[in-house]
Design an enzyme around this catalytic site. Structure first.
Site, short mmCIF file in Angstrom:
data_model
loop_
_atom_site.label_atom_id
_atom_site.label_comp_id
_atom_site.label_asym_id
_atom_site.label_seq_id
_atom_site.Cartn_x
_atom_site.Cartn_y
_atom_site.Cartn_z
N LEU A 14 0.82 -1.21 0.00
CA LEU A 14 0.00 0.00 0.00
C LEU A 14 0.86 1.26 0.00
CD1 LEU A 14 -2.64 -1.10 2.65
CD2 LEU A 14 -2.69 -1.45 0.17
N ASP A 15 0.29 2.33 -0.56
CA ASP A 15 0.96 3.63 -0.53
C ASP A 15 0.53 4.38 0.72
OD1 ASP A 15 -1.59 4.69 -1.06
OD2 ASP A 15 -1.16 5.08 -3.16
N THR A 16 0.94 5.63 0.86
CA THR A 16 0.65 6.39 2.08
C THR A 16 -0.82 6.71 2.25
OG1 THR A 16 1.17 8.46 0.95
CG2 THR A 16 2.95 7.41 2.17
#
Length: 138
Positions: A14-16
């Site tokens: 996942l990204d931020t």
């Protein structure tokens, strides 16, 4: 025939913002392509022993719906051969409810690893090597 493989989105992908990182969509697509080849009886070792390997020449991703950690998805893969040295790869990443999360389209080829040139009939070359060539046609 469209081949598919199931994947669960992992937290470290996942990204931020908590969405599946954009590069991971490409990894899922690559995984499905290799699984299709393997299911057809063409693991990487067999291709290398024959002196060929698949190459991606162009890839386009359309992100349509977000994916989040724990989502289970199905990644499809279909090769469509024309008459030249390249072929089209059509893929989708589908959520469990059938919603299309991403569409990945590309142009691929089969590289002669000695000559460093594309083989003239990629579909024919793969079919001749495959244990289950029916999986290789769209």
């Amino acid at each position: 025939m469209t081949f598919s493989v199931d994947v669960t989105v992992r937290g470290y992908e996942l990204d931020t913002q908590g969405h599946l990182n954009q590069a991971v969509y490409l990894q899922y697509a690559e995984h499905a392509r290799w699984e299709l080849l393997r299911a057809a009886g063409l693991p990487q070792e067999k291709l290398l022993a024959d002196g060929v390997g698949p190459v991606a020449l162009e890839v386009t991703v359309k992100y349509l719906r977000e994916l989040r950690g724990g989502d289970r998805v199905r990644v499809t893969c279909r090769f469509d051969y024309g008459t030249g040295k390249t072929f089209t790869v059509e893929q989708r990443i589908l959520k469990e409810d059938g919603t299309v999360a991403a569409e990945i389209t590309g142009v691929g080829g089969i590289l002669d690893l000695t000559a460093r040139r594309l083989v003239p009939d990629p579909g024919g070359r793969l079919a001749a090597l495959a244990d289950n060539p029916d999986l290789l046609t769209g």
